[in-house]
Write a protein that holds these residues in place. Sequence first.
Motif, PDB file in Angstrom:
ATOM      1  N   GLN A 293      69.047   0.169 -51.238  1.00 52.75           N
ATOM      2  CA  GLN A 293      68.565   1.046 -52.300  1.00 52.75           C
ATOM      3  C   GLN A 293      67.093   1.374 -52.133  1.00 52.75           C
ATOM      4  OE1 GLN A 293      69.709  -1.155 -55.837  1.00 52.75           O
ATOM      5  NE2 GLN A 293      71.511   0.137 -56.124  1.00 52.75           N
ATOM      6  N   TYR A 294      66.318   0.380 -51.769  1.00 56.21           N
ATOM      7  CA  TYR A 294      64.894   0.623 -51.537  1.00 56.21           C
ATOM      8  C   TYR A 294      64.665   1.547 -50.339  1.00 56.21           C
ATOM      9  CZ  TYR A 294      63.121  -2.640 -55.022  1.00 56.21           C
ATOM     10  OH  TYR A 294      62.797  -3.259 -56.202  1.00 56.21           O
ATOM     11  N   LEU A 295      65.519   1.445 -49.337  1.00 54.70           N
ATOM     12  CA  LEU A 295      65.399   2.364 -48.203  1.00 54.70           C
ATOM     13  C   LEU A 295      65.644   3.810 -48.641  1.00 54.70           C
ATOM     14  CD1 LEU A 295      67.220   0.259 -45.452  1.00 54.70           C
ATOM     15  CD2 LEU A 295      64.782   0.861 -45.510  1.00 54.70           C
ATOM     16  N   LEU A 296      66.632   4.000 -49.523  1.00 58.35           N
ATOM     17  CA  LEU A 296      66.886   5.342 -50.060  1.00 58.35           C
ATOM     18  C   LEU A 296      65.702   5.825 -50.901  1.00 58.35           C
ATOM     19  CD1 LEU A 296      70.623   4.898 -51.149  1.00 58.35           C
ATOM     20  CD2 LEU A 296      69.785   6.232 -49.208  1.00 58.35           C
ATOM     21  N   LEU A 297      65.159   4.925 -51.721  1.00 61.22           N
ATOM     22  CA  LEU A 297      64.012   5.296 -52.552  1.00 61.22           C
ATOM     23  C   LEU A 297      62.801   5.648 -51.702  1.00 61.22           C
ATOM     24  CD1 LEU A 297      64.203   2.681 -55.461  1.00 61.22           C
ATOM     25  CD2 LEU A 297      64.465   5.156 -55.649  1.00 61.22           C
ATOM     26  N   ARG A 298      62.620   4.939 -50.595  1.00 59.22           N
ATOM     27  CA  ARG A 298      61.467   5.237 -49.732  1.00 59.22           C
ATOM     28  C   ARG A 298      61.582   6.628 -49.132  1.00 59.22           C
ATOM     29  NH1 ARG A 298      60.008   1.219 -44.876  1.00 59.22           N
ATOM     30  NH2 ARG A 298      61.973   2.064 -44.078  1.00 59.22           N
ATOM     31  N   ASP A 299      62.778   7.017 -48.735  1.00 54.22           N
ATOM     32  CA  ASP A 299      62.963   8.381 -48.226  1.00 54.22           C
ATOM     33  C   ASP A 299      62.613   9.417 -49.294  1.00 54.22           C
ATOM     34  OD1 ASP A 299      63.815   7.273 -45.871  1.00 54.22           O
ATOM     35  OD2 ASP A 299      65.955   7.475 -46.327  1.00 54.22           O
ATOM     36  N   TYR A 300      63.036   9.146 -50.517  1.00 59.39           N
ATOM     37  CA  TYR A 300      62.748  10.090 -51.615  1.00 59.39           C
ATOM     38  C   TYR A 300      61.247  10.164 -51.896  1.00 59.39           C
ATOM     39  CZ  TYR A 300      61.990  11.336 -56.505  1.00 59.39           C
ATOM     40  OH  TYR A 300      61.489  11.864 -57.665  1.00 59.39           O
ATOM     41  N   TYR A 301      60.574   9.002 -51.958  1.00 59.22           N
ATOM     42  CA  TYR A 301      59.151   9.004 -52.278  1.00 59.22           C
ATOM     43  C   TYR A 301      58.311   9.594 -51.149  1.00 59.22           C
ATOM     44  CZ  TYR A 301      59.623   6.490 -56.663  1.00 59.22           C
ATOM     45  OH  TYR A 301      59.938   6.152 -57.954  1.00 59.22           O
ATOM     46  N   ASP A 302      58.794   9.520 -49.924  1.00 63.17           N
ATOM     47  CA  ASP A 302      58.087  10.195 -48.823  1.00 63.17           C
ATOM     48  C   ASP A 302      58.050  11.705 -49.058  1.00 63.17           C
ATOM     49  OD1 ASP A 302      57.478   7.902 -47.496  1.00 63.17           O
ATOM     50  OD2 ASP A 302      59.205   7.966 -46.148  1.00 63.17           O
ATOM     51  N   LEU A 303      59.191  12.266 -49.454  1.00 68.55           N
ATOM     52  CA  LEU A 303      59.248  13.711 -49.730  1.00 68.55           C
ATOM     53  C   LEU A 303      58.448  14.069 -50.978  1.00 68.55           C
ATOM     54  CD1 LEU A 303      63.028  14.344 -48.958  1.00 68.55           C
ATOM     55  CD2 LEU A 303      61.068  14.954 -47.534  1.00 68.55           C
ATOM     56  N   ALA A 304      58.506  13.208 -52.001  1.00 70.13           N
ATOM     57  CA  ALA A 304      57.751  13.474 -53.234  1.00 70.13           C
ATOM     58  C   ALA A 304      56.256  13.430 -52.975  1.00 70.13           C
ATOM     59  CB  ALA A 304      58.136  12.453 -54.300  1.00 70.13           C
ATOM     60  N   LYS A 305      55.808  12.517 -52.138  1.00 70.65           N
ATOM     61  CA  LYS A 305      54.378  12.437 -51.807  1.00 70.65           C
ATOM     62  C   LYS A 305      53.934  13.687 -51.049  1.00 70.65           C
ATOM     63  CE  LYS A 305      50.961   9.550 -49.480  1.00 70.65           C
ATOM     64  NZ  LYS A 305      50.509  10.626 -48.569  1.00 70.65           N
ATOM     65  N   ALA A 306      54.817  14.238 -50.214  1.00 73.56           N
ATOM     66  CA  ALA A 306      54.480  15.475 -49.517  1.00 73.56           C
ATOM     67  C   ALA A 306      54.277  16.619 -50.517  1.00 73.56           C
ATOM     68  CB  ALA A 306      55.578  15.818 -48.518  1.00 73.56           C
ATOM     69  N   GLN A 307      55.082  16.631 -51.590  1.00 76.14           N
ATOM     70  CA  GLN A 307      54.892  17.639 -52.630  1.00 76.14           C
ATOM     71  C   GLN A 307      53.555  17.448 -53.340  1.00 76.14           C
ATOM     72  OE1 GLN A 307      56.632  20.303 -53.451  1.00 76.14           O
ATOM     73  NE2 GLN A 307      58.186  19.944 -51.887  1.00 76.14           N
ATOM     74  N   LEU A 308      53.158  16.202 -53.547  1.00 71.13           N
ATOM     75  CA  LEU A 308      51.867  15.929 -54.180  1.00 71.13           C
ATOM     76  C   LEU A 308      50.721  16.426 -53.324  1.00 71.13           C
ATOM     77  CD1 LEU A 308      50.327  14.441 -56.508  1.00 71.13           C
ATOM     78  CD2 LEU A 308      50.291  12.440 -55.007  1.00 71.13           C
ATOM     79  N   ASP A 309      50.830  16.237 -52.006  1.00 63.71           N
ATOM     80  CA  ASP A 309      49.775  16.698 -51.107  1.00 63.71           C
ATOM     81  C   ASP A 309      49.708  18.220 -51.045  1.00 63.71           C
ATOM     82  OD1 ASP A 309      49.232  14.054 -50.549  1.00 63.71           O
ATOM     83  OD2 ASP A 309      50.534  14.001 -48.780  1.00 63.71           O
ATOM     84  N   ALA A 310      50.828  18.891 -51.324  1.00 68.54           N
ATOM     85  CA  ALA A 310      50.868  20.353 -51.226  1.00 68.54           C
ATOM     86  C   ALA A 310      50.534  21.042 -52.534  1.00 68.54           C
ATOM     87  CB  ALA A 310      52.254  20.806 -50.762  1.00 68.54           C
ATOM     88  N   ARG A 327      66.842  17.022 -51.374  1.00 65.96           N
ATOM     89  CA  ARG A 327      66.647  16.971 -49.919  1.00 65.96           C
ATOM     90  C   ARG A 327      66.843  15.558 -49.384  1.00 65.96           C
ATOM     91  NH1 ARG A 327      62.227  20.310 -51.013  1.00 65.96           N
ATOM     92  NH2 ARG A 327      60.776  18.600 -50.612  1.00 65.96           N
ATOM     93  N   ALA A 328      66.385  14.566 -50.148  1.00 65.72           N
ATOM     94  CA  ALA A 328      66.503  13.182 -49.687  1.00 65.72           C
ATOM     95  C   ALA A 328      67.957  12.730 -49.617  1.00 65.72           C
ATOM     96  CB  ALA A 328      65.704  12.256 -50.605  1.00 65.72           C
ATOM     97  N   PHE A 329      68.814  13.243 -50.512  1.00 68.87           N
ATOM     98  CA  PHE A 329      70.212  12.801 -50.561  1.00 68.87           C
ATOM     99  C   PHE A 329      71.171  13.841 -49.996  1.00 68.87           C
ATOM    100  CE2 PHE A 329      68.146  10.082 -53.591  1.00 68.87           C
ATOM    101  CZ  PHE A 329      68.827   8.889 -53.513  1.00 68.87           C
ATOM    102  N   LYS A 330      70.628  14.847 -49.331  1.00 69.74           N
ATOM    103  CA  LYS A 330      71.475  15.908 -48.805  1.00 69.74           C
ATOM    104  C   LYS A 330      72.477  15.384 -47.791  1.00 69.74           C
ATOM    105  CE  LYS A 330      71.176  20.502 -46.694  1.00 69.74           C
ATOM    106  NZ  LYS A 330      70.247  21.543 -46.169  1.00 69.74           N
ATOM    107  N   SER A 331      72.051  14.466 -46.945  1.00 73.25           N
ATOM    108  CA  SER A 331      72.937  13.941 -45.906  1.00 73.25           C
ATOM    109  C   SER A 331      73.569  12.610 -46.295  1.00 73.25           C
ATOM    110  CB  SER A 331      72.139  13.754 -44.605  1.00 73.25           C
ATOM    111  OG  SER A 331      71.045  12.873 -44.811  1.00 73.25           O
ATOM    112  N   LYS A 332      73.415  12.187 -47.531  1.00 68.57           N
ATOM    113  CA  LYS A 332      73.971  10.905 -47.976  1.00 68.57           C
ATOM    114  C   LYS A 332      75.335  11.125 -48.638  1.00 68.57           C
ATOM    115  CE  LYS A 332      70.111   8.726 -46.916  1.00 68.57           C
ATOM    116  NZ  LYS A 332      69.288   9.895 -46.521  1.00 68.57           N
ATOM    117  N   ASP A 333      76.140  10.088 -48.625  1.00 71.74           N
ATOM    118  CA  ASP A 333      77.473  10.136 -49.235  1.00 71.74           C
ATOM    119  C   ASP A 333      77.348   9.756 -50.710  1.00 71.74           C
ATOM    120  OD1 ASP A 333      80.135  10.162 -49.837  1.00 71.74           O
ATOM    121  OD2 ASP A 333      80.621   8.296 -48.755  1.00 71.74           O
TER     122      ASP A 333
END
Length: 411
Positions: A293-310, A327-333
């Motif tokens: 679960q934390y691995l999934l959350l890390r993928d999401y927060y990586d994308l969210a941080k990119a939005q913060l920088d932009a 986007r983070a869960f697009k390829s997840k089941d």
Amino acid sequence: MKKQEEFTQQNAEHDENLISLTDLLSTLWRARRLIIGVTVASIALGVGSTLYLAKYKSEGVLQFGGPIPLQTEKRAKDGKEGPPGIVLSDYKRYSAAFGSRGRFDDFVNAAKLNDSPGISKLRGTITSEKGLNSIIEPIFPFTKLDAKELMEQPKENSNNVIGLRIDYDASTPEEAQRTVALLGRYTVDTIVYLIYTDALRFKHLEITAKITKLDNDIIASKQKLAEYGRRINDLRHIVARYPKADAQAASQVVTVTDENSRYLSPVTQLMTTEIEASTTEEAIYQAKREQQQYLLLRDYYDLAKAQLDANKSGEAVLRALEASKERAFKSKDLNDELVKEVYNKITVDNQNSINLYLEKSRFIAGPSLPENRTTRLSTAVVASALLGFFLACLIALSLQWWSVNRARFSD
């Protein structure tokens, strides 16, 4: 005799220098046309400046719809949700940010408001000595007078900043109202931006640390499980050699501690060890599940941080979180319960944030559309008339004094 003559002469000179009230009124009467002209001109100038430089004040009260920052899920489950509003220490940090010229420019550029009327004046207000402190005032549930009347003093964090009172003067009623609405949006946007700046920038490191800790917990649990496996094998051999040991143990009084556990029967120790092994296996499973679960959350927060920088707008960052989640869960089941649980948790957090920061935090009064000027026309007429009259009297008396003493100065 000589001294008396000098004294009489000095009194005569003093009397000559004195101006009687009759002479003063006579002088003003002779200059009545000048006084009337200057007074009328002053009234005209005062009325004209009041009409041309008229100011309209708009007022608004912005409320914070709940505890800010948003309470964590654990605190909500424990029933420890704090009082609504912002803790004073946090509010001082937020107010220092929205009182910054750089933060205001970032917001204006992000919202594309550079060409809006009144923006340049707002920039000047922010860089002035008073800044926004003269425009934005925090609202507390308890004032100093309330604290004196209460039998008990407010508890810690119970006197949070629950809202803002915003007042602004502008040349037109519409501009004043629009600016108050803009300042309310700007303050909330800044608060949201700072909250997510803190959360998103440190969340990645925090989650990575938790993943590493869970990895160590799994390693330690596997070592325990291997130890329990070896112990179970040994106990099975012992039980096979002493088949009647379990019957003897039924008649013994045993204190189960680490020091005398060796007196337990082999069958009892075998059962206990197997239960401990089963518990350890469950702990490993839960740790692996939490780690995923934390691995999934890390993928999401990586994308969210990119939005913060932009983005430099708190509202834009908040509304972009849903797109980052997709986007983070697009390829997840999403049929996987583990994945679905994390997906739903992020959805709930985002919805609660939008509800708190963008829906509940709103104007509950105003921004008002002012109908009257801050300076009344009648007040301007009276003030300019008095000022013009005294100025005209001063001019008339000065001219009279100059005409009397001109010869003396010329000599």
